[in-house]
Design an enzyme around this catalytic site. Structure first.
Site, short mmCIF file in Angstrom:
data_model
loop_
_atom_site.label_atom_id
_atom_site.label_comp_id
_atom_site.label_asym_id
_atom_site.label_seq_id
_atom_site.Cartn_x
_atom_site.Cartn_y
_atom_site.Cartn_z
N GLU A 388 36.63 -3.54 -18.70
CA GLU A 388 36.54 -2.70 -19.91
C GLU A 388 36.34 -1.24 -19.54
OE1 GLU A 388 37.59 -3.98 -22.47
OE2 GLU A 388 37.31 -6.11 -22.04
N HIS A 391 39.70 0.30 -19.07
CA HIS A 391 40.30 0.71 -20.35
C HIS A 391 39.66 2.02 -20.84
CE1 HIS A 391 42.80 -2.74 -21.06
NE2 HIS A 391 41.81 -3.60 -21.16
#
Length: 601
Positions: A388, A391
């Protein structure tokens, strides 16, 4: 035991006051934007091409409103996600979604009107008004879609029909998540528990084969029972994709879906060709699994249980330290943003009652690149954190270096940034491993990730393509047809006889990604490209790392294949796939040698 939201330490929650200080501020902004859209509806349609100045003004106003709508939506959805039981934020999310729909309806005029301009007039205006050049790539993408844009009236009708087109996937979601009650099963402690979609994967990882088998059979008994309903929702969804492609004059639903992100169909075909060529590697891994587990009649419910007994535990503080250490390889700029994410409360860390499950990276152009986690202190949680973070760093670099119009990126590129981080973490942990048992566990973890992402998502992509082609050719997608096709493809991938694994033929019915429209192949291309890039980042030069950052900063300022080429990957060639499969084979060979040494015993 999950806590209530108010029991979570503040520093482990995300700070949404950086978006709107109060809910009242959000409500006022919602009212203001609704009024602005009403005004646009009265004044702008029919005037886009009045002059170069008019084109610029209306374009900039549209982008500005879009930016504000996104910010509103992000606040509402994240407030809802932190505790889905709160009616207030359910309502906020509904209002924000309705605003998105309204925005689409109001600006349905934009593309059809713009495409009335000739290239000659457009180029003349570009020369006369310098500011239009800021949007040149956006306009270029519209020209590329010219043959597929309808009249203003037709576009408005299609926008209004959006909810109807979504109904098959929404029906599937409600039926599968809300209406269906799965059977009771026994866990490892021999207690009867309610089987759920959430606990199924942990039951499939059980060391107790009886627990795995019972959970597997219980789950698929549900899909067998309701197979005709699931077949109908999937068939209707496929028909929607094929109809929309036909309406817009595409040759196929796949062409339409990929063209929407400017990804050539060759990328899909190159992936499938490479996968089929390397299926013997997956068969070899399955054979090794048989040997390690000591099971001669390996079944599909034996595929997911970890082969190592090593139990990695990472508390969040240790996870933060490890993530910072691993990601420092990208250099000072990247390292600074990672530090900001941890210190400025971009991350909602702990599970609480009512919180959305899973993990994601979110936010909008004007906000921090927030992350939602549900930290459970496992090795998977550490991988999720760096995933994550990949991202979020992609978002942060893009937003800092691109204007709003190019301040996002397609999923096709997104999964590369996240899984590159996972691959670098694997490389680091392997380098630091203290003994053969640790190394065995890490190799197993990575090989399972590769199998689940590259091979499994390609298996889904192959099935998805075949059912769209079958429907387009007039085949009725009955449950019998879908079962037979899925069972056949599954046997080809895993080399496990369909007749010995009858339940797996119903797996198509439980995969939500089949409703996403040629989405899953990007997980496979993303992981393979990330494997290739991680090797360049770890073992390459400073220039290789700099090129990687250029890709993160590019957003959607160029076509996706041009953007990833900045990092050194040609997605239309098999080179990156061959390199990924070579690493898979090398690590598989190492695992085989460790098994020969008896490390698994």
């Amino acid at each position: 035991m999950a806590k209530n939201r108010n029991e979570i330490t503040e520093k482990l929650t995300w700070d949404l006051t950086t978006i709107y200080k109060t809910d009242k501020e959000w409500e006022a902004e919602l009212t203001r934007i609704k009024s602005e859209l009403s005004l646009v509806e009265e004044t702008d349609p029919g005037h886009l091409l009045d002059s170069a100045e008019s084109l610029l003004t209306i374009t900039e106003k549209m982008l500005s409103i879009s930016q504000q709508v996104e910010k509103l939506y992000v606040y509402a959805s994240m407030k809802n996600d932190q505790d889905t039981r709160e009616a207030k934020y359910q309502e906020y999310q509904s209002k924000a979604t309705a605003l998105y729909v309204k925005f689409g309806e109001v600006y349905a005029f934009y593309e059809p009107e713009f495409l009335k301009i000739s290239k000659e007039v457009y180029n003349k205006w570009l020369g006369e008004l310098q500011k239009l050049k800021n949007y040149d790539h956006m306009f270029e993408r519209l020209f590329a879609k010219k043959a597929h844009i309808l009249s203003q009236k037709e576009e408005k009708l299609l926008a209004a029909a959006g909810e109807i087109f979504e109904s098959p996937s929404e029906t599937f979601e409600i039926f599968d998540n809300a209406d269906i009650k799965l059977p009771m099963v026994k866990n490892e402690s021999d207690e009867m528990i309610q089987l759920t979609h959430g606990n199924y994967s942990s039951l499939m990882e059980s060391k107790n084969r009886g627990v795995r088998k019972a959970a597997y059979k219980a789950l698929y008994s549900n899909y067998e029972q309701y197979q005709h309903t699931y077949a109908k929702t999937l068939q209707t969804n496929v028909k929607v994709h094929n109809l929309k492609a036909q309406i817009r004059s595409y040759d196929s639903a796949r062409q339409a879906a990929l063209a929407n992100n400017f990804v050539p169909e060759k990328v899909y075909d190159v992936l499938m060709e490479a996968i089929h060529q390397h299926l013997p590697l997956l068969h070899r891994y399955i054979e090794l699994r048989k040997k390690i587990l000591g099971i001669t009649d390996l079944k599909m419910y034996d595929i997911y249980t970890p082969l190592s007994n090593l139990d990695y535990k990472f508390n969040y503080e240790d996870g933060v330290k490890k993530a910072e250490e691993v990601l420092a390889i990208f250099g000072k700029e990247y390292k600074g943003k990672v530090k900001a994410a941890f210190e400025q409360r971009w991350i909602d860390v702990e599970e609480n009652i009512g919180k959305r499950s899973g993990a994601y990276s979110g936010g909008s152009y004007d906000t921090n690149a927030f992350m939602l986690l549900n930290w459970q202190e496992t090795l998977d949680d550490l991988f999720t954190l760096v995933h994550e973070m990949g991202h979020s760093m992609h978002s942060a670099f893009t937003r800092e270096n691109q204007p709003y119009v190019y301040g996002d990126y397609p999923i096709f590129l997104a999964e590369i940034a996240s899984t590159t981080n996972e691959n670098i973490l694997t490389e680091t942990l392997l380098k630091e491993s203290k003994d053969d048992k640790e190394r065995f566990a890490l190799l197993n973890h990575w090989l399972d990730s590769f199998r689940g992402t590259v091979f499994r998502q390609s298996q889904f992509a192959e099935f998805e393509q075949k059912i769209h082609e079958a429907d387009a050719a007039g085949e009725v997608l009955t449950s019998e047809y879908l079962n037979s096709l899925y069972g056949e493809i599954n046997e080809k991938y895993y080399n496990l006889a369909a007749k010995e694994n009858p339940e797996i033929q119903y797996e198509w019915a439980r995969i939500p990604h089949f409703y996403y429209n040629f989405y899953v192949f990007q997980y496979a291309t993303g992981f393979a490209a990330a494997t290739f890039l991680a090797e360049k980042v770890v073992h390459g030069s400073t220039e290789d790392r700099q090129k990687y950052l250029e890709y993160l900063k590019a957003g959607s300022s160029a076509y996706p294949l041009e953007v990833i080429a900045k990092a050194g990957v040609d997605m239309e060639s098999t080179d990156y796939l061959d390199a990924a499969f070579e690493l898979f084979e090398n690590r598989l060979s190492e695992l085989e040698k460790l098994v020969e040494k008896g490390v698994h015993l």
